[in-house]
Design an enzyme around this catalytic site. Structure first.
Site, PDB file in Angstrom:
ATOM      1  N   SER A 123      66.055   6.563  16.805  1.00 64.12           N
ATOM      2  CA  SER A 123      64.877   6.523  15.943  1.00 64.12           C
ATOM      3  C   SER A 123      64.820   5.235  15.135  1.00 64.12           C
ATOM      4  O   SER A 123      63.761   4.852  14.654  1.00 64.12           O
ATOM      5  CB  SER A 123      64.906   7.673  14.945  1.00 64.12           C
ATOM      6  OG  SER A 123      65.043   8.883  15.606  1.00 64.12           O
ATOM      7  N   HIS A 144      61.702   5.045  22.597  1.00 60.46           N
ATOM      8  CA  HIS A 144      61.619   6.006  21.492  1.00 60.46           C
ATOM      9  C   HIS A 144      60.506   7.020  21.749  1.00 60.46           C
ATOM     10  O   HIS A 144      59.330   6.732  21.542  1.00 60.46           O
ATOM     11  CB  HIS A 144      61.396   5.259  20.169  1.00 60.46           C
ATOM     12  CG  HIS A 144      61.447   6.150  18.967  1.00 60.46           C
ATOM     13  ND1 HIS A 144      60.721   5.914  17.835  1.00 60.46           N
ATOM     14  CD2 HIS A 144      62.145   7.292  18.730  1.00 60.46           C
ATOM     15  CE1 HIS A 144      60.959   6.875  16.957  1.00 60.46           C
ATOM     16  NE2 HIS A 144      61.820   7.705  17.470  1.00 60.46           N
ATOM     17  N   GLU A 156      57.340   4.456  22.009  1.00 59.50           N
ATOM     18  CA  GLU A 156      57.609   3.138  21.413  1.00 59.50           C
ATOM     19  C   GLU A 156      58.655   2.454  22.303  1.00 59.50           C
ATOM     20  O   GLU A 156      59.738   3.012  22.517  1.00 59.50           O
ATOM     21  CB  GLU A 156      58.189   3.285  19.994  1.00 59.50           C
ATOM     22  CG  GLU A 156      57.162   3.402  18.897  1.00 59.50           C
ATOM     23  CD  GLU A 156      57.780   3.398  17.488  1.00 59.50           C
ATOM     24  OE1 GLU A 156      57.066   3.068  16.537  1.00 59.50           O
ATOM     25  OE2 GLU A 156      58.966   3.745  17.320  1.00 59.50           O
ATOM     26  N   ASN A 195      58.232   4.903  12.170  1.00 58.55           N
ATOM     27  CA  ASN A 195      59.090   5.294  11.054  1.00 58.55           C
ATOM     28  C   ASN A 195      59.040   4.270   9.920  1.00 58.55           C
ATOM     29  O   ASN A 195      59.215   4.615   8.752  1.00 58.55           O
ATOM     30  CB  ASN A 195      60.534   5.512  11.520  1.00 58.55           C
ATOM     31  CG  ASN A 195      60.669   6.814  12.294  1.00 58.55           C
ATOM     32  OD1 ASN A 195      59.880   7.738  12.103  1.00 58.55           O
ATOM     33  ND2 ASN A 195      61.629   6.887  13.197  1.00 58.55           N
TER      34      ASN A 195
HETATM   35  N1  LIG Z   1      64.833  15.128  16.756  1.00 60.55           N
HETATM   36  C1  LIG Z   1      63.819  14.304  16.652  1.00 60.55           C
HETATM   37  O1  LIG Z   1      62.730  14.647  16.144  1.00 60.55           O
HETATM   38  C2  LIG Z   1      63.936  12.898  17.190  1.00 60.55           C
HETATM   39  C3  LIG Z   1      62.772  12.185  17.470  1.00 60.55           C
HETATM   40  C4  LIG Z   1      62.875  10.903  18.044  1.00 60.55           C
HETATM   41  C5  LIG Z   1      64.138  10.369  18.276  1.00 60.55           C
HETATM   42  N2  LIG Z   1      65.266  11.092  17.970  1.00 60.55           N
HETATM   43  C6  LIG Z   1      66.557  10.477  18.284  1.00 60.55           C
HETATM   44  O2  LIG Z   1      67.038  11.069  19.489  1.00 60.55           O
HETATM   45  C7  LIG Z   1      68.466  11.089  19.485  1.00 60.55           C
HETATM   46  C8  LIG Z   1      68.923  12.525  19.710  1.00 60.55           C
HETATM   47  O3  LIG Z   1      68.426  13.330  18.671  1.00 60.55           O
HETATM   48  P1  LIG Z   1      68.303  14.918  18.803  1.00 60.55           P
HETATM   49  O4  LIG Z   1      67.476  15.374  17.672  1.00 60.55           O
HETATM   50  O5  LIG Z   1      67.942  15.281  20.192  1.00 60.55           O
HETATM   51  O6  LIG Z   1      69.837  15.329  18.540  1.00 60.55           O
HETATM   52  P2  LIG Z   1      70.588  16.681  18.975  1.00 60.55           P
HETATM   53  O7  LIG Z   1      71.731  16.799  18.048  1.00 60.55           O
HETATM   54  O8  LIG Z   1      69.620  17.807  19.106  1.00 60.55           O
HETATM   55  O9  LIG Z   1      71.118  16.345  20.443  1.00 60.55           O
HETATM   56  C9  LIG Z   1      72.163  15.443  20.693  1.00 60.55           C
HETATM   57  C10 LIG Z   1      72.881  15.855  21.954  1.00 60.55           C
HETATM   58  O10 LIG Z   1      73.900  14.901  22.206  1.00 60.55           O
HETATM   59  C11 LIG Z   1      75.060  15.587  22.601  1.00 60.55           C
HETATM   60  N3  LIG Z   1      76.262  14.802  22.308  1.00 60.55           N
HETATM   61  C12 LIG Z   1      77.032  14.785  21.219  1.00 60.55           C
HETATM   62  N4  LIG Z   1      78.064  13.918  21.384  1.00 60.55           N
HETATM   63  C13 LIG Z   1      77.910  13.398  22.611  1.00 60.55           C
HETATM   64  C14 LIG Z   1      78.660  12.476  23.367  1.00 60.55           C
HETATM   65  N5  LIG Z   1      79.763  11.904  22.887  1.00 60.55           N
HETATM   66  N6  LIG Z   1      78.200  12.152  24.584  1.00 60.55           N
HETATM   67  C15 LIG Z   1      77.078  12.731  25.082  1.00 60.55           C
HETATM   68  N7  LIG Z   1      76.341  13.600  24.411  1.00 60.55           N
HETATM   69  C16 LIG Z   1      76.755  13.943  23.201  1.00 60.55           C
HETATM   70  C17 LIG Z   1      75.045  16.885  21.812  1.00 60.55           C
HETATM   71  O11 LIG Z   1      75.879  17.866  22.441  1.00 60.55           O
HETATM   72  C18 LIG Z   1      73.567  17.220  21.859  1.00 60.55           C
HETATM   73  O12 LIG Z   1      73.246  18.016  22.967  1.00 60.55           O
HETATM   74  C19 LIG Z   1      68.888  10.502  18.155  1.00 60.55           C
HETATM   75  O13 LIG Z   1      69.169   9.148  18.328  1.00 60.55           O
HETATM   76  C20 LIG Z   1      67.660  10.699  17.275  1.00 60.55           C
HETATM   77  O14 LIG Z   1      67.575   9.741  16.238  1.00 60.55           O
HETATM   78  C21 LIG Z   1      65.197  12.345  17.449  1.00 60.55           C
END
Ligand SMILES: NC(=O)c1ccc[n+]([C@@H]2O[C@H](COP(=O)([O-])OP(=O)(O)OC[C@H]3O[C@@H](n4cnc5c(N)ncnc54)[C@H](O)[C@@H]3O)[C@@H](O)[C@H]2O)c1
Length: 397
Positions: A123, A144, A156, A195
């Site tokens: 993000s 993104h 993005e 953001n």
């Molecule tokens: N949630 C949102 O609204 C949103 C929106 C846009 C971008 N993002 C970005 O997306 C990314 C993921 O966010 P999310 O909300 O899906 O998080 P999340 O915690 O829901 O998912 C993360 C996943 O990564 C896995 N994980 C943890 N350690 C790991 C490793 N060492 N190797 C591989 N996988 C591993 C976890 O088991 C989990 O399934 C982040 O960078 C976040 O900033 C999130």
């Protein structure tokens, strides 16, 4: 058009975002391998995708046969190497932690064939830093997606310092294939477009309440019912999560200093674990669902105050060659559901009015965040005062 093939993708981390990205790729014809740290998470991801695809079938967005083909394209493994070896594209969607992501990028780089493009769904973290963790920084790019990726229309695309034009072309083609509207973030600044602008708007709303110039209910009512935003600002803060807002605000302040001075108003809530919708309470109580924003309060706050701050943040993005006014407006409309983009709003308000508003705020609160971006001053000098002058951020006939 990019010459890079895309037959098979791997999605690393299939939590909230990753499983949606996997679904999207599978629905548009790519074989996808989902990769995560244990089988249970992979099973949950598949179940969530199955549920979502069934909804698409119920709503007749896709046919039943296509749903089955999509599910057959989804594979899963905890064996990172196996997944990376056979992919043309890897999209990382692991937790938002720079050190972890750098480690994962180094690992992907070691195993994936040379042609493979490595995307990150971060993000706000630096794509340039992720690129540096590999021997292929030209093939590292920010992809993104917005939550939920299967539904939200915006992508993005973030160019790191060494990302090649060929990789950007690949990302633009990918957006098209996935049915997304892309915007290009030409320089890897913290917060990217959406953001970054949201952070400026949140900050101003928070400072306004902190200084007792309006209440949260007045601001939310005005932004929802006068400005036509899909949610109030404090409602949106709760929806995103105050912990996430807090880490983005910290990143922004670290990168931009006093220009992005974060307001401490929600720190007591964060400390008390009241993080918004996901914990049942934040600025609002969510125990009975979405908070009721009171229509009666809608005329007690002027939305132009927040539009002014959004316009100044947009001006900085244009001034520092991060994005075009067109892409900034598209990003805010498609990424957050704003009825107009900040550059369109500024042109409608008048660039002279934006500057006047900033100067008035600065006179009251002498803080760098209220100093007009030099681009606005330049526009005013040129007579580019917005719609009324036929030229502002945009040109008008
Ligand atoms: N949630 C949102 O609204 C949103 C929106 C846009 C971008 N993002 C970005 O997306 C990314 C993921 O966010 P999310 O909300 O899906 O998080 P999340 O915690 O829901 O998912 C993360 C996943 O990564 C896995 N994980 C943890 N350690 C790991 C490793 N060492 N190797 C591989 N996988 C591993 C976890 O088991 C989990 O399934 C982040 O960078 C976040 O900033 C999130």
């Amino acid at each position: 058009m990019s010459r890079q093939p895309l037959n098979r993708a791997a999605i690393l981390g299939v939590g909230s975002m990753g499983h949606g990205i996997a679904q999207l790729l599978a629905m548009t014809g790519t074989e996808v391998t989902m990769v995560d740290i244990n089988e249970e998470i992979l099973t949950k991801a598949r179940q969530k995708i199955q549920w979502s695809i069934e909804k698409f079938v119920e709503k007749r967005t896709i046919r039943k046969e296509d749903a089955e083909t999509t599910l057959a394209r989804l594979h899963a493994t905890t064996n990172f190497e196996e997944a990376f070896k056979n992919a043309d594209l890897i999209v990382e969607a692991a937790p938002e932690n720079l050190e972890l992501k750098k480690k994962l990028f180094a690992q992907m780089d070691k195993v994936a064939p040379k042609h493979v493009i490595l995307g990150s769904n971060t993000s706000t973290l630096s794509i340039t830093e992720l690129g540096k963790a590999t021997n292929r920084p030209d093939k590292v790019v920010g992809l993104h997606f917005f939550n939920p990726p299967q539904m939200m229309p915006l992508l993005e695309i973030i160019k790191g310092a060494q990302t090649s034009d060929e990789t950007i072309r690949f990302a633009l083609d990918l957006a098209k294939k996935l049915g997304k509207t892309p915007v290009l973030v030409k320089r890897d600044v913290r917060g990217f477009i959406v953001n970054g602008i949201l952070a400026a708007v949140f900050n101003e709303a928070f400072w306004t309440v902190e200084r007792k110039e309006a209440t949260k209910d007045e601001i939310d009512a005005a932004m929802k019912y006068q400005a036509g935003f899909p949610m109030g600002i404090f409602e949106l803060a709760d929806f995103i999560g105050l912990d996430i807002l807090n880490s983005v605000a910290k990143e922004m302040e670290e990168a931009f200093g006093a220009r992005a001075k974060a307001c401490p108003i929600y720190q007591p809530l964060v400390k008390a674990g009241k993080l918004g919708q996901k914990t049942g309470e934040g600025f609002y109580s969510w125990s009975a669902g979405r908070p009721r924003i009171q229509f009666e309060l809608a005329d007690r706050f002027d939305p132009n105050r927040l539009h002014t701050m959004a316009a100044n943040a947009a001006a900085w993005l244009v001034h520092e060659d991060v994005a075009t006014p067109q892409d900034i407006d598209t990003a805010m409309k498609f990424g957050t559901g704003w009825p107009s983009g900040p550059c369109e709003l500024a042109d409608k308000m008048g660039i002279d009015t934006v500057i006047k508003n900033l100067n008035e705020l600065h006179a009251k609160h002498p803080e760098p965040m209220y100093e007009p971006c030099p681009l606005l001053i330049e526009y005013a000098k040129n007579g580019w005062l917005g719609k009324k002058a036929g030229r502002g951020f945009h040109k008008y006939k």
